[in-house]
Design a protein around this motif. Structure first.
Motif, PDB file in Angstrom:
ATOM      1  N   SER A 197     -58.671 -12.498 -41.538  1.00 20.34           N
ATOM      2  CA  SER A 197     -59.234 -11.941 -40.301  1.00 20.34           C
ATOM      3  C   SER A 197     -58.164 -11.182 -39.518  1.00 20.34           C
ATOM      4  O   SER A 197     -58.443 -10.133 -38.932  1.00 20.34           O
ATOM      5  N   GLY A 198     -56.938 -11.687 -39.519  1.00 21.04           N
ATOM      6  CA  GLY A 198     -55.853 -10.975 -38.851  1.00 21.04           C
ATOM      7  C   GLY A 198     -55.571  -9.633 -39.497  1.00 21.04           C
ATOM      8  O   GLY A 198     -55.395  -8.613 -38.820  1.00 21.04           O
ATOM      9  N   ALA A 199     -55.545  -9.626 -40.824  1.00 20.97           N
ATOM     10  CA  ALA A 199     -55.324  -8.365 -41.542  1.00 20.97           C
ATOM     11  C   ALA A 199     -56.464  -7.388 -41.270  1.00 20.97           C
ATOM     12  O   ALA A 199     -56.229  -6.192 -41.065  1.00 20.97           O
ATOM     13  N   ALA A 200     -57.687  -7.895 -41.247  1.00 26.03           N
ATOM     14  CA  ALA A 200     -58.839  -7.031 -40.951  1.00 26.03           C
ATOM     15  C   ALA A 200     -58.722  -6.431 -39.555  1.00 26.03           C
ATOM     16  O   ALA A 200     -58.994  -5.240 -39.360  1.00 26.03           O
ATOM     17  N   GLU A 201     -58.304  -7.231 -38.587  1.00 27.17           N
ATOM     18  CA  GLU A 201     -58.148  -6.717 -37.225  1.00 27.17           C
ATOM     19  C   GLU A 201     -57.097  -5.614 -37.161  1.00 27.17           C
ATOM     20  O   GLU A 201     -57.319  -4.572 -36.529  1.00 27.17           O
ATOM     21  N   VAL A 202     -55.962  -5.842 -37.802  1.00 25.48           N
ATOM     22  CA  VAL A 202     -54.902  -4.822 -37.803  1.00 25.48           C
ATOM     23  C   VAL A 202     -55.401  -3.545 -38.488  1.00 25.48           C
ATOM     24  O   VAL A 202     -55.209  -2.435 -37.967  1.00 25.48           O
ATOM     25  N   LEU A 203     -56.054  -3.694 -39.621  1.00 26.62           N
ATOM     26  CA  LEU A 203     -56.557  -2.523 -40.347  1.00 26.62           C
ATOM     27  C   LEU A 203     -57.638  -1.782 -39.555  1.00 26.62           C
ATOM     28  O   LEU A 203     -57.628  -0.547 -39.494  1.00 26.62           O
ATOM     29  N   LEU A 204     -58.556  -2.502 -38.961  1.00 23.91           N
ATOM     30  CA  LEU A 204     -59.612  -1.846 -38.182  1.00 23.91           C
ATOM     31  C   LEU A 204     -59.039  -1.125 -36.960  1.00 23.91           C
ATOM     32  O   LEU A 204     -59.435   0.003 -36.660  1.00 23.91           O
ATOM     33  N   GLY A 205     -58.117  -1.776 -36.267  1.00 20.50           N
ATOM     34  CA  GLY A 205     -57.505  -1.145 -35.097  1.00 20.50           C
ATOM     35  C   GLY A 205     -56.706   0.097 -35.461  1.00 20.50           C
ATOM     36  O   GLY A 205     -56.780   1.129 -34.793  1.00 20.50           O
ATOM     37  N   THR A 206     -55.970   0.016 -36.551  1.00 19.56           N
ATOM     38  CA  THR A 206     -55.183   1.153 -37.023  1.00 19.56           C
ATOM     39  C   THR A 206     -56.094   2.285 -37.489  1.00 19.56           C
ATOM     40  O   THR A 206     -55.871   3.459 -37.171  1.00 19.56           O
ATOM     41  N   ALA A 207     -57.131   1.929 -38.242  1.00 18.00           N
ATOM     42  CA  ALA A 207     -58.064   2.944 -38.756  1.00 18.00           C
ATOM     43  C   ALA A 207     -58.781   3.661 -37.626  1.00 18.00           C
ATOM     44  O   ALA A 207     -59.063   4.858 -37.722  1.00 18.00           O
ATOM     45  N   LEU A 208     -59.062   2.956 -36.559  1.00 15.49           N
ATOM     46  CA  LEU A 208     -59.756   3.567 -35.431  1.00 15.49           C
ATOM     47  C   LEU A 208     -58.963   4.738 -34.854  1.00 15.49           C
ATOM     48  O   LEU A 208     -59.541   5.744 -34.440  1.00 15.49           O
ATOM     49  N   ILE A 209     -57.657   4.644 -34.885  1.00 14.82           N
ATOM     50  CA  ILE A 209     -56.799   5.718 -34.381  1.00 14.82           C
ATOM     51  C   ILE A 209     -56.473   6.731 -35.486  1.00 14.82           C
ATOM     52  O   ILE A 209     -56.492   7.937 -35.275  1.00 14.82           O
ATOM     53  N   ALA A 210     -56.182   6.227 -36.681  1.00 16.94           N
ATOM     54  CA  ALA A 210     -55.685   7.085 -37.764  1.00 16.94           C
ATOM     55  C   ALA A 210     -56.770   7.906 -38.464  1.00 16.94           C
ATOM     56  O   ALA A 210     -56.457   8.917 -39.080  1.00 16.94           O
ATOM     57  N   LEU A 211     -58.021   7.482 -38.366  1.00  8.79           N
ATOM     58  CA  LEU A 211     -59.099   8.161 -39.094  1.00  8.79           C
ATOM     59  C   LEU A 211     -60.207   8.613 -38.140  1.00  8.79           C
ATOM     60  O   LEU A 211     -61.332   8.085 -38.178  1.00  8.79           O
ATOM     61  N   PRO A 212     -59.929   9.589 -37.309  1.00 10.97           N
ATOM     62  CA  PRO A 212     -60.917   9.978 -36.290  1.00 10.97           C
ATOM     63  C   PRO A 212     -62.242  10.479 -36.872  1.00 10.97           C
ATOM     64  O   PRO A 212     -63.285  10.307 -36.250  1.00 10.97           O
ATOM     65  N   ARG A 213     -62.229  11.054 -38.053  1.00 10.76           N
ATOM     66  CA  ARG A 213     -63.491  11.539 -38.642  1.00 10.76           C
ATOM     67  C   ARG A 213     -64.397  10.400 -39.098  1.00 10.76           C
ATOM     68  O   ARG A 213     -65.588  10.605 -39.298  1.00 10.76           O
ATOM     69  N   GLU A 214     -63.830   9.228 -39.275  1.00 13.67           N
ATOM     70  CA  GLU A 214     -64.590   8.050 -39.709  1.00 13.67           C
ATOM     71  C   GLU A 214     -64.907   7.119 -38.541  1.00 13.67           C
ATOM     72  O   GLU A 214     -65.305   5.976 -38.743  1.00 13.67           O
ATOM     73  N   ARG A 215     -64.735   7.612 -37.345  1.00 15.30           N
ATOM     74  CA  ARG A 215     -64.875   6.810 -36.137  1.00 15.30           C
ATOM     75  C   ARG A 215     -66.185   6.022 -36.081  1.00 15.30           C
ATOM     76  O   ARG A 215     -66.196   4.836 -35.755  1.00 15.30           O
ATOM     77  N   GLY A 216     -67.295   6.649 -36.406  1.00 15.59           N
ATOM     78  CA  GLY A 216     -68.582   5.969 -36.343  1.00 15.59           C
ATOM     79  C   GLY A 216     -68.669   4.802 -37.321  1.00 15.59           C
ATOM     80  O   GLY A 216     -69.128   3.714 -36.966  1.00 15.59           O
ATOM     81  N   ARG A 217     -68.227   5.017 -38.536  1.00 15.80           N
ATOM     82  CA  ARG A 217     -68.249   3.944 -39.541  1.00 15.80           C
ATOM     83  C   ARG A 217     -67.299   2.814 -39.162  1.00 15.80           C
ATOM     84  O   ARG A 217     -67.606   1.632 -39.345  1.00 15.80           O
ATOM     85  N   ILE A 218     -66.138   3.184 -38.678  1.00 16.58           N
ATOM     86  CA  ILE A 218     -65.159   2.166 -38.280  1.00 16.58           C
ATOM     87  C   ILE A 218     -65.691   1.374 -37.093  1.00 16.58           C
ATOM     88  O   ILE A 218     -65.556   0.153 -37.044  1.00 16.58           O
ATOM     89  N   GLY A 219     -66.315   2.054 -36.152  1.00 15.13           N
ATOM     90  CA  GLY A 219     -66.915   1.358 -35.016  1.00 15.13           C
ATOM     91  C   GLY A 219     -67.982   0.373 -35.450  1.00 15.13           C
ATOM     92  O   GLY A 219     -68.057  -0.752 -34.938  1.00 15.13           O
TER      93      GLY A 219
END
Length: 127
Positions: free
Chosen positions: A51-73
């Motif tokens: 769960s910690g790794a998922a949180e770090v990855l989701l938080g990072t992806a939210l900033i690093a992958l702006p085109r995928e914002r909806g899916r990441i959200g």
């Protein structure tokens, strides 16, 4: 406004994830219900680390992958829903975890899931 909300959400996720992987790791095992370890065929520590790794990855992806914002959200909102049973377990058992060491704090934490889901959904939707 949404970009500030996304940045705050990303920071919250990365911070929570880092705490799951470091100083809070042992304490967060209390939140994991026994049925989750049986269902996933693993131990509480592995669930906390995942769960910690998922949180770090989701938080990072939210900033690093702006085109995928909806899916990441959507993934972040689903993650917040998925961890809710752990919050209920912690409240029902009355056991302390980092930052949640009173019955009142554990109870209030239950009601924070709805705004977290809404925050993830709202901040990542295109106008």
């Amino acid at each position: 406004m949404r970009s500030v909300a996304r940045g705050g959400l990303a920071m919250l996720l990365v911070g929570a994830g880092v705490s799951h992987l470091t100083w809070g790791r042992r304490g967060y095992r209390i939140v994991v219900p026994g049925w989750a370890t049986r269902m996933l065929h693993t131990d509480k520590d592995a669930i906390v680390v995942a769960s910690g790794a998922a949180e770090v990855l989701l938080g990072t992806a939210l900033i690093a992958l702006p085109r995928e914002r909806g899916r990441i959200g959507a993934a972040i909102a689903a993650f917040f829903v998925a961890v809710f049973p752990g919050n209920v377990h912690q409240w029902r058992t009355g056991r302390s975890a980092p930052g949640l060491n009173t019955d009142r704090a554990r109870f209030v934490r239950l009601f924070l899931q709805v705004p977290l889901v809404a925050w993830a959904w709202w901040a990542t939707r295109r106008r």
